[in-house]
Design a protein around this motif. Structure first.
Motif: not given
Length: 751
Positions: A727-750
């Motif tokens: 909420l503070k930064t208004a940024n959204v992260q996506v879950l990398d399920r195999p790694a079990g961590t949240f990462v930045p949303v990629p700039d481009e969708v592969t």
């Protein structure tokens, strides 16, 4: 009985907070006095007067005033130029100037100074402090200017005094170590958090010097706090220079105090009244007048002490006043203890404070707004030229930047390609002019217009917020000449009708309306416009809601009506979006989606009850069944967010909501998330943040407890996605399920 108990509770909070601020104020007041070249007692007098006088009279209840690092450079220059007693007179006169400004109710005008200039000034003061106090730490004496200090520093480093240098190093290491100590739970952890770092750092250095018998200059107090007091004297110099000194002290202290008051006001607890900036300026002026009369340093609101006051739980101005009383008691009764403090330790403390004033995070923020040049110009000006000259240089740079923005003009032209099947005709050109169209932009505009071929048909869009006569004349004369040569010009004014008004001679300004607010902005950001619309100072919740509906009908409904008509008989969403009921989470904003895109389920804590749960609840399961079986949705997203109240309740064991029966039953669906949180290793993230993220992972796993859904996920028919909104930064992260961590949303969708 209630008022009495409330008063006792408030006094208890204020008493504790006053001790915390007192512990912060003592070492800083002594250090600032040393750095200013003033008597040591002047720092204590300023702390006492700032606490008691400004605390009683000022308009910001929780702001703490005293000697400020931002005024160190000014005071040092005044002491060298006029002497200490004359500097006290300048402080007194600066206080009277502040009183006059406060009585004139112009306090908010001081806030017109750009933050880029203010932060650049503080950074410059911080650098000057570091360069000067480095000599004291190394056993030498500071020079008369920052450049001299910088020039002499290499030689001082090569030939340091051992004991002062070691004491300075001990102080810095103690400050750094204290800031990194774990603050655990329990009474000990709470007490540890309340002790400010400068106190143990100075105490350790003092104890080391005393126990080992190290030779190093120490604090020298007079026999009594006002011992040897003499009345201030008028400074000897030109009237112009003296007036400039008074204005510098008065205005710099005023701006620093007002900015501090605004910052504290934003963090004030519930029940604390808003700051009255005009009254606060009166209080600062009274404190400076008294401090100058008694032989103290100039006084200003200090953000370090004020922040400590708020965080320690202060409720009223009693905390500020009491902190001044404790400084007075210490100065009267504990002089021999203070005289054991090494000057090198105070200088090291000021060096750390100076580095903190040079906040690089400010530069990143200013760079986004293209105001970094003013910041660096002010910083360099303060170091090279002096504080007053540096601030004026920064203000000048900001004026140039503002003028450049006001005269920014974009002009572009393109030839329109005829559509296949159209009858041949003269070439068509589209010219767009955006910005502020003044005489400064005439050469650029004329050069482009002259590149349009003769006889062409021109569509000229004037998207300008202002047009002066020179610009109008250039456009109008070009239009007449172009039409005489067989061309055609259609002028479309997108907003204001500057051109049409000049042609017709009607330059009367049409009634201005408040600019429409962004549709996604909260009601609170638009309340002023809606209050004006309703012709009253008070807006009820229902009136606010209906005002929003009217805005939707007037602005948004015409735009979405074709889409809604197409969707009116059938919905075809592509995603099932399960998220929290928290009002700060708006799915369509964070996914840039519109009507018909998301099938949304919202509940407390974005939870999915497990299949066969002992606390049955089919609302989420029904949504999932309908989405996947009827709407044929192929993606299910669980979106969590920071500072989730449901997760905070889980961490607290549910004790805060146990009186809410329905909510307590619902939170049992989060027990698996809590268990998973307790079973995982600790990270650098705060516990609440870690639980909010783990909860998203657990709810995705809860979806897989439904056998029919698990089969479709394993068959690749349905994809599960985890998102986390900070909420503070208004940024959204996506879950990398195999790694079990949240990462930045990629700039481009592969794909």
């Amino acid at each position: 009985m209630t008022p009495k108990l409330l008063g006792v509770s408030t006094l208890r909070h204020d008493l504790l907070a006053s001790f915390v601020v007192f512990l912060v104020a003592i070492p800083l007041s002594l250090g600032i006095a040393v750095a200013s070249g003033a008597p040591i007692a002047a720092g204590l007098i300023a702390a006492i007067v700032g606490g008691i006088v400004a605390g009683l009279v000022g308009g910001s209840p929780l702001q703490v005033s005293g000697p400020a690092a931002g005024l160190t450079v000014i005071v040092a220059e005044l002491v060298q130029t006029y002497g200490w007693r004359a500097t006290c007179t300048i402080t007194l006169l600066g206080g009277l100037l502040q009183i006059a400004l406060g009585a004139s109710r112009v306090a908010r005008a001081a806030l017109a100074v750009s933050p880029a200039v203010v932060h650049g000034m503080l950074a410059g003061v911080g650098l000057v402090l570091v360069l000067a106090q480095a000599h004291v730490v190394l056993g030498g004496s500071p020079q008369q200017s920052a450049l001299d200090n910088l020039r002499e520093l290499p030689g001082q480093i090569l030939d340091p005094s051992t004991h002062p240098a070691l004491l300075g190093g001990i102080t810095v290491l103690a400050l750094l170590a204290w800031s990194r100590l774990p603050r655990g739970g329990g009474r000990f952890g709470t007490a540890l958090r309340l002790v400010p770092g400068p106190l143990p750092a100075i105490a350790l250095a003092t104890l080391t010097a005393w126990s080992l018998g190290w030779t190093a200059p120490r604090v020298d107090l007079p026999d009594s706090l006002l011992g040897g007091w003499q009345a201030p004297v008028m400074p000897h110099g030109t009237p112009h220079a003296i007036v400039g000194a008074v204005v510098s002290v008065g205005l710099v202290a005023a701006v620093e105090s007002l900015l501090c008051g605004v910052a504290v006001d934003r963090r004030r607890p519930a029940g604390v009244p808003r700051a009255d900036l005009d009254r606060d300026l009166l209080g600062q002026g009274a404190a400076n007048a008294v401090s100058g009369l008694l032989g103290g340093l100039p006084v200003a609101g200090v953000i370090v002490r004020s922040t400590a006051n708020v965080e320690a739980g202060a409720r009223t101005r009693a905390s500020t006043v009491l902190h001044g009383v404790w400084v007075l008691v210490l100065a009267l009764l504990c002089g021999p203890v203070i005289e054991q403090v090494p000057l090198a330790a105070l200088a090291a403390l000021l060096m750390v404070l100076g580095f903190r004033l040079m906040d690089t995070a400010r530069v990143r923020d200013l760079r986004h707004h293209r105001e970094a040049p003013a910041y660096f110009a002010t910083l360099a000006g303060v170091v090279v030229l002096g504080l007053g000259e540096g601030v004026l240089l920064g203000i000048g740079i900001m004026a140039v930047l503002a003028l450049r923005r006001l005269t920014r003009l974009s002009v572009r032209a393109e030839q329109l390609v005829p559509v296949s099947g159209d009858e041949p005709g003269p070439p068509r050109w589209h010219v767009v002019v955006e910005g502020t169209l003044t005489f400064l932009g005439v050469p650029k505009l004329t050069r482009l217009l002259q590149s349009v071929p003769q006889g062409a048909s021109v569509d000229l869009d004037l998207d300008v917020d202002f047009m002066d006569h020179a610009a109008f004349d250039a456009v109008h004369q070009w239009r007449l000449a172009h039409e005489r040569q067989g061309g055609r010009v259609d002028i479309d004014e997108v907003h204001e009708t500057w051109y049409e008004g000049a042609v017709t001679g009607d330059m009367s300004s049409p009634p201005k309306k408040s600019p429409p607010a962004r549709w996604w902005a909260p009601w609170a950001n638009r309340r002023r416009r809606q209050e004006a619309e309703l012709d009253g100072p008070e807006v009820s919740p229902s009136a606010l809601l209906l005002a929003g509906v009217r805005e939707y009908h007037g602005r948004t409904a015409p735009l979405v009506r074709p889409i809604m008509a197409e969707l009116s008989m059938e919905q075809k969403p592509e995603h099932l979006f399960i998220t929290c009921v928290d009002s700060r989470v708006v799915p369509n904003i964070i996914t840039a989606s519109g009507p018909g895109d998301l099938f949304i389920n919202r509940n407390v804590g974005n939870m999915v009850p497990r299949h066969g749960s002992r606390t049955p609840d089919d609302s989420v399961a029904a949504t999932v069944e309908y989405a996947t079986s009827v709407l044929d949705i192929r993606t299910i997203t669980i979106c969590g967010h920071s500072n989730c109240g449901a997760m905070a309740a889980l961490l607290a064991g549910g004790t805060e909501v146990e009186h809410l029966e329905g909510l307590t039953r619902w939170l049992r669906h989060g027990n698996q998330s809590l268990a998973r949180f307790l079973a995982t290793e600790h990270t650098d993230e705060p516990p609440l943040t870690r639980l909010c993220k783990i909860n998203v992972m657990q709810q995705l796993d809860n979806l897989l407890t439904y056998p029919w859904l698990r089969e479709r996920v394993e068959a690749g028919e349905i994809e599960l996605v985890g998102l986390y909104l900070d909420l503070k930064t208004a940024n959204v992260q996506v879950l990398d399920r195999p790694a079990g961590t949240f990462v930045p949303v990629p700039d481009e969708v592969t794909l």
